[in-house]
Design a protein around this motif. Structure first.
Motif, mmCIF file in Angstrom:
data_model
loop_
_atom_site.group_PDB
_atom_site.id
_atom_site.type_symbol
_atom_site.label_atom_id
_atom_site.label_comp_id
_atom_site.label_asym_id
_atom_site.label_seq_id
_atom_site.Cartn_x
_atom_site.Cartn_y
_atom_site.Cartn_z
ATOM 1 N N ARG A 234 -0.551 28.244 23.293
ATOM 2 C CA ARG A 234 -0.710 29.282 22.274
ATOM 3 C C ARG A 234 0.619 29.977 21.989
ATOM 4 O O ARG A 234 0.926 30.291 20.833
ATOM 5 N N VAL A 237 2.572 27.874 19.610
ATOM 6 C CA VAL A 237 1.971 27.880 18.276
ATOM 7 C C VAL A 237 2.200 29.218 17.586
ATOM 8 O O VAL A 237 2.562 29.280 16.404
ATOM 9 N N HIS A 244 -0.898 24.758 14.495
ATOM 10 C CA HIS A 244 -2.064 25.288 15.188
ATOM 11 C C HIS A 244 -3.058 24.178 15.520
ATOM 12 O O HIS A 244 -3.800 24.271 16.509
ATOM 13 N N GLN A 247 -2.886 23.065 19.105
ATOM 14 C CA GLN A 247 -2.983 24.027 20.198
ATOM 15 C C GLN A 247 -4.063 23.630 21.194
ATOM 16 O O GLN A 247 -5.199 23.325 20.831
#
Length: 320
Positions: A234, A237, A244, A247
């Motif tokens: 995360r 990202v 995303h 992720q």
């Protein structure tokens, strides 16, 4: 032996790997009956039969492509009513879980999502799940109605087991709600040439330690040498270093590959929740106290920019 419905995830007749894994699991609890819908449905029969499907119920209609979810729920309900199965198995994709939930509601049954294993029990199928951010492993069974269970990709090995694979037409009457949400346009996703993240047997992920979008080339090179998918934490990202869609974590995608390599990832619970069920976990981090090392099968304390290129070179040398 009781029959088990298996919802087929395919693209124009090409069956995706999670469906073949479902057939392996279905054989533990009964005789698999596959349900293939949409364009190319009949073309799935050969491969489904090779992996244990005794029958393949097919139905082709424009509604499956033109409208969202509900036509597929109508068809799966029709299959359920036609054979009265012991269980219904669906791949644990975003669409699969919505289909399963709607079906369970319609047939007044319980549902288990994101199972990672399945076995026969005295009172019906017993599903294993990894829950509460992968902190616990539970075994559950449905107490009411016909079990509807979604299973995560890579939860079982694909095993060939010849079945009849007899193709039968499924009679489907679409409900009024089937045409409620129309697909108005589609944009093909650009292919990276790598496996789909949630289905890949090997995943190589990078985190905050990669320290920049341009440095993800190091992660990609290792992934390509292994034929792996690329994941990201995360933190990576959120920093805009990687899309995303890649992720891995509690707010991203959940993966369960045979091999997971984490580079420059500290191992926060948010990330662990998305990869903790991986069969073998390797971590590369220069912080010897990083929480990720409490989880791994193999850990390397070192700078990823030293370790990863050497690992990539060694893999390529052995391949060559």
């Amino acid at each position: 032996m009781a029959e088990v419905l298996v919802y087929v995830d395919h693209v124009d007749g090409a069956v995706r790997k999670p469906t073949l894994e479902l057939l392996t699991l279905a054989r533990r609890i009964g005789e698999p009956v596959a349900v293939a819908l949409g364009a190319g449905a009949a073309d799935t029969a050969a491969v489904l039969g090779e992996h244990g499907a005794t029958r393949v119920l097919t139905h082709e209609a424009a509604e499956y492509a033109d409208y969202l979810v509900v036509p597929k729920v109508d068809a799966l309900q029709a299959a359920y009513e036609a054979i009265s199965p012991a269980a219904v198995l669906v791949p644990s994709s975003a669409e699969g879980k919505e289909i399963a939930a709607r079906l369970a509601l319609r047939i007044s049954s319980g549902i288990i999502t994101d199972a990672i294993d399945l076995e026969a029990g005295e009172s019906g199928p017993v599903a294993t799940q990894s829950v509460f951010a992968a902190s616990f492993t539970t075994k559950s069974r449905i107490a009411k109605g016909t079990p509807v269970i979604t299973v995560k990709p890579n939860s079982a090995a694909v095993e060939a087991a010849p079945g009849d694979g007899t193709v039968e037409a499924l009679a489907v009457t679409f409900s009024a709600a089937a045409t409620g949400t129309k697909v108005t346009a589609r944009t093909p996703r650009e292919s990276s040439g790598r496996p789909e993240l949630t289905e890949a047997a090997i995943v190589v992920s990078g985190g905050r330690g990669v320290n920049g979008a341009e440095n993800f080339a190091v992660i990609e090179a290792l992934a390509d040498s292994l034929g792996a998918a690329v994941g990201a934490s995360r933190a990576a990202v959120d920093a805009g270093w990687y899309p995303h869609t890649n992720q891995v974590g509690q707010t991203g995608k959940s993966v369960s590959p045979q091999l997971y390599i984490a580079s420059g990832i500290s191992g926060a619970i948010q990330h662990r929740a998305g990869m903790q069920t991986s069969k073998t976990i390797v971590a590369i981090n220069k912080d010897a106290e990083a929480p990720i090392f409490d989880l791994v099968d193999y850990g390397i304390v070192g700078d990823l920019f030293d370790v990863v290129p050497q690992l990539t070179e060694e893999i390529n040398t052995r391949k060559g």
